[in-house]
Every structure is written in structure tokens, then in C-alpha cells.
Design an enzyme around this catalytic site. Structure first.
Site, short mmCIF file in Angstrom:
data_model
loop_
_atom_site.label_atom_id
_atom_site.label_comp_id
_atom_site.label_asym_id
_atom_site.label_seq_id
_atom_site.Cartn_x
_atom_site.Cartn_y
_atom_site.Cartn_z
N LYS A 112 0.94 -1.29 -0.06
CA LYS A 112 0.02 0.15 0.16
C LYS A 112 0.88 1.26 -0.10
CE LYS A 112 -4.22 -1.91 1.36
NZ LYS A 112 -5.40 -1.81 2.14
N LYS A 193 -5.82 -10.98 -6.36
CA LYS A 193 -6.68 -11.01 -5.21
C LYS A 193 -7.71 -10.09 -5.72
CE LYS A 193 -6.69 -8.64 -1.19
NZ LYS A 193 -7.32 -8.28 -0.19
N LYS A 196 -11.21 -4.26 -3.17
CA LYS A 196 -11.80 -3.01 -3.32
C LYS A 196 -10.87 -2.09 -4.24
CE LYS A 196 -13.82 -3.60 0.96
NZ LYS A 196 -13.45 -3.32 2.60
N1 AQP Z 1 -10.19 -11.60 -2.10
C1 AQP Z 1 -10.31 -12.07 -0.88
N2 AQP Z 1 -10.51 -13.61 -0.68
C2 AQP Z 1 -10.74 -13.96 0.64
N3 AQP Z 1 -10.73 -12.93 1.58
C3 AQP Z 1 -10.65 -11.61 1.47
N4 AQP Z 1 -10.63 -10.66 2.16
C4 AQP Z 1 -10.34 -9.59 1.46
N5 AQP Z 1 -10.37 -9.91 0.13
C5 AQP Z 1 -10.27 -11.04 0.16
C6 AQP Z 1 -10.99 -10.93 3.68
O1 AQP Z 1 -12.08 -9.86 4.05
C7 AQP Z 1 -12.23 -9.39 5.34
C8 AQP Z 1 -12.13 -7.99 5.19
O2 AQP Z 1 -11.09 -7.41 4.77
P1 AQP Z 1 -10.59 -5.98 4.98
O3 AQP Z 1 -11.73 -5.26 5.64
O4 AQP Z 1 -9.25 -5.67 5.44
O5 AQP Z 1 -11.14 -5.40 3.54
P2 AQP Z 1 -9.85 -4.90 2.53
O6 AQP Z 1 -8.60 -5.42 2.76
O7 AQP Z 1 -10.19 -3.44 2.69
O8 AQP Z 1 -10.56 -5.43 1.14
P3 AQP Z 1 -9.65 -5.36 0.13
O9 AQP Z 1 -10.53 -5.59 -1.02
O10 AQP Z 1 -8.44 -6.25 0.23
O11 AQP Z 1 -9.20 -3.83 -0.07
P4 AQP Z 1 -7.92 -3.27 -0.28
O12 AQP Z 1 -8.04 -3.58 -2.06
O13 AQP Z 1 -7.80 -1.87 0.03
O14 AQP Z 1 -6.68 -4.14 -0.01
C9 AQP Z 1 -10.69 -9.91 5.87
O15 AQP Z 1 -10.70 -11.18 6.69
C10 AQP Z 1 -9.95 -10.14 4.72
O16 AQP Z 1 -8.91 -11.24 4.58
#
Ligand code: AQP
Length: 329
Positions: A112, A193, A196
Site C-alpha cells: 500500500k 486477489k 476493493k
Molecule cells: N479476495 C479475498 N478473498 C478472500 N478473503 C478476502 N478478504 C479480502 N479480500 C479477500 C478478507 O475480507 C476481510 C475484510 O477485509 P478488509 O476489511 O481488510 O478489506 P480490505 O482489505 O479493505 O478489502 P480489500 O478488497 O482487500 O481492500 P484493499 O484493496 O484496500 O486491500 C478480511 O478477513 C480479508 O482477509
């Protein structure tokens, strides 16, 4: 009952299928077997820029999706991170327990901070706050996706370090990362992965997507060379991802689905999966939208959740403050 706790960030209008399959579905299952605490991580959200009005709205939307997906406020404690100041209080103590190098080695921080122009200090210290989220509640298990494994490992280390230095204050938690569903991949780039922050939303299924959009995204998913429907993450990442999603939305084992589609084409699998996903997610979407029509009731649920969470968190933080030598007020 063992205690289960996990959180999801309030950083989007809709959670995506990775959040749902990797985390939320497990939360729902654990309500019957665990003393369950689930929270909306609005403090983690501001490690990167957020619009205040949007963050407020998304906090309620995330709560509505928790309940829409099947979390029952009568069986689970559902609360908002910032409602419990003890997260911050313990967060500070754990920041002082964490080495700078240790925090800098976190791969999520490296990824990030490489992507963002402005890197906040919070992005670096985030794992200490996350450890506080977990340790405050004497958590036994933390259901998360694969991307959180390293942060969980740090949490365990911090708990052990603190317990060793000051006397036992924390339960050392175990991650619960289900091998099959720990990582759901982007439909347009099945080696990345589902996330978001993906470049294009076409590869991401939002659980609040309209049925038509949902079906379209699945039907346009990237598939692999060859024609056989088989589970092979290396050679067939696209099809394997679709099979994983199919399996977790239907509750049926992958092998059974592979057998069912033997001799058929990728297109058949996609059409069937699109139908299944619409069927599985439509009730969730409708319940969520209904809940959002009555924000006052949602706020009452979160208020009750905060009261229950605070009772547990308050005991831990008082003990921690004593142990580190903070003079009582
Ligand atoms: N692709 C995924 N597959 C399985 N589990 C996932 N999680 C996130 N992406 C996947 C799980 O969702 C939970 C919430 O995660 P978070 O609140 O940390 O969400 P995040 O990281 O903002 O989601 P993103 O999409 O991964 O955001 P960015 O792109 O900003 O990094 C966690 O238990 C996570 O493991």
C-alpha cells in the site's frame, strides 16, 4: 464457548465476494458455535483518505450487510470500532511493544505504501491497532482471509511478548483461514486477489450488485486455455476461481461440481454460476436495502453492540494499564 472476533473495513459501498466468502460467511457460521464479536473497522479505514460523509454512510452500510448476510444481533455482538476507545488505548501500548522493523516488514504496508503517493503513519502502525482489536476481547479464533495471515502472526507475537514481559493479560489467538476460500481472485485477472482497490471494477463482484450486473460480470470472467473444466490453480486459475466461488455459494464440494460439468464447456459453468450467484445474493441484497431504510434501528443495534463490547474491552484495558504501570486515576 470459544470466542471468535473479526472485522471488516468500512471502505466501500458494498463488500465484495472475497470479503463475503473469505470472511463474512464464516462469521455467520460461527454464531452457533462461538461467542461471536464482529466489528466495522472505521478507524482502519482512515489509514488512507476517506470522505467523512461517505465513511459515516459506509459504516452503516457495512453493518446492514453484516445483518443482511445473516449475522443476528441477538446471537452476535456487532459494533463499530471507534465506539470503543479502548481499541486506541491498547493500540498505543502495542505500538510501543512493536519494533519499527517489524512493522515495516508487513507486506500489506509495503504494497500500500508503494501504491499511495501520500503514506500516513497510520498505515504503518495499523497492525498494532489490529492486534489491539483482537487482544482486547481475549479472542480465541479470528476468521480472516489469507491476506491477514501475517498481521495475525504479529498479533500472536505481540500477545506473547506482552504476556512474557508483564504477566498474562491476553489470550493468544489462532487465525482461522479456510484453505479453500482464503483467497478469491479477480474475475478479470485470476492471479490477483479480488479487491476493493482493483484497477477495474469488472473483475470484482460486489455483493450488492444488481442481478443483471452480477450475471454479466460472471459471464465475462476470464477463463483459461483448453476446454476442460478442472480444478488446477496453476494451469487453470480462472476456472479454479469460478469453481471455488461455485462451491462456497452452493455449499457443495468442488469435486462434485467438476463431476457435474464433465464434458461441458466453460460457458456452461459461467451460466450456472451466474444463476447461482444471483439466487444466493439477491435475498442478502434485499434484506440489506430494507435495513438501510431504517437507519435508526441499525443505530440501536450498534449501540447495544457497543455496550456489550465495552464491558469486555474495559476489563482488559484496566488490567493492561495496571500491568504496564500507569497510575490509576
Ligand atoms: N479476495 C479475498 N478473498 C478472500 N478473503 C478476502 N478478504 C479480502 N479480500 C479477500 C478478507 O475480507 C476481510 C475484510 O477485509 P478488509 O476489511 O481488510 O478489506 P480490505 O482489505 O479493505 O478489502 P480489500 O478488497 O482487500 O481492500 P484493499 O484493496 O484496500 O486491500 C478480511 O478477513 C480479508 O482477509
Amino acid at each position: 464457548r470459544p470466542r471468535s472476533l473479526s472485522g471488516i473495513q468500512a471502505t466501500s459501498d458494498s463488500l465484495h465476494l472475497g470479503n463475503y466468502i473469505g470472511a463474512l460467511q464464516q462469521f455467520v457460521e460461527q454464531q452457533d458455535t462461538h461467542d461471536a464479536f464482529f466489528f466495522i473497522a472505521n478507524q482502519h479505514a482512515i489509514t488512507v483518505d476517506q470522505d467523512p460523509a461517505e465513511l459515516r454512510a459506509r459504516t452503516l452500510r457495512t453493518a446492514a450487510q453484516f445483518i443482511g448476510a445473516g449475522l443476528d444481533p441477538a446471537r452476535s455482538t456487532i459494533f463499530v470500532q471507534s465506539h470503543i476507545p479502548a481499541h486506541n488505548q491498547l493500540g498505543w501500548v502495542l505500538e510501543c511493544t512493536t519494533g519499527l522493523g517489524e512493522a515495516q516488514r508487513m507486506t500489506q504496508f509495503k504494497d500500500k505504501s508503494a501504491k499511495n503517493e501520500h503514506v500516513s503513519l497510520g498505515l504503518l502502525t495499523y497492525p498494532a491497532l489490529m492486534a489491539a482489536d483482537i487482544l482486547l476481547y481475549q479472542t480465541d479464533v479470528v476468521p480472516v482471509g489469507e491476506d491477514q495471515r501475517q498481521h495475525l502472526e504479529l498479533t500472536r507475537n505481540l500477545a506473547e511478548r506482552f504476556n512474557h514481559r508483564y504477566g498474562k493479560a491476553f489470550t493468544v489467538p489462532e487465525p482461522q483461514i479456510l484453505k479453500a476460500t482464503a483467497k478469491i481472485y479477480d474475475l478479470q485477472d485470476p492471479t490477483a486477489k479480488m479487491s476493493k482497490s482493483a484497477k477495474t471494477p469488472a473483475g470484482r463482484i460486489d455483493i450488492l450488485d444488481e442481478p443483471k450486473a452480477l450475471a454479466k460480470k460472471i459471464k465475462s470472467a476470464v477463463t483459461d486455455a483448453g476446454t476442460e473444466i478442472a480444478f488446477d490453480r496453476e494451469a487453470k486459475p480462472g476456472v479454479s476461481n469460478l469453481l471455488t466461488i461455485y462451491s462456497s455459494l452452493s455449499g457443495r464440494p468442488v469435486e462434485e461440481i467438476v463431476a457435474e460439468f464433465e464434458g461441458r464447456m466453460y460457458g456452461h459453468l459461467k451460466v450456472a454460476l451466474a444463476e447461482l450467484a444471483v439466487e444466493a445474493l439477491t435475498p442478502l441484497r434485499e434484506r440489506t436495502l430494507e435495513l438501510l431504510d431504517d437507519p435508526a434501528e441499525l443505530e440501536r443495534v450498534l449501540h447495544r453492540g457497543a455496550d456489550a463490547a465495552e464491558a469486555v474491552a474495559g476489563t482488559t484495558i484496566a488490567d493492561v494499564y495496571d500491568k504496564v504501570g500507569f497510575l490509576r486515576r
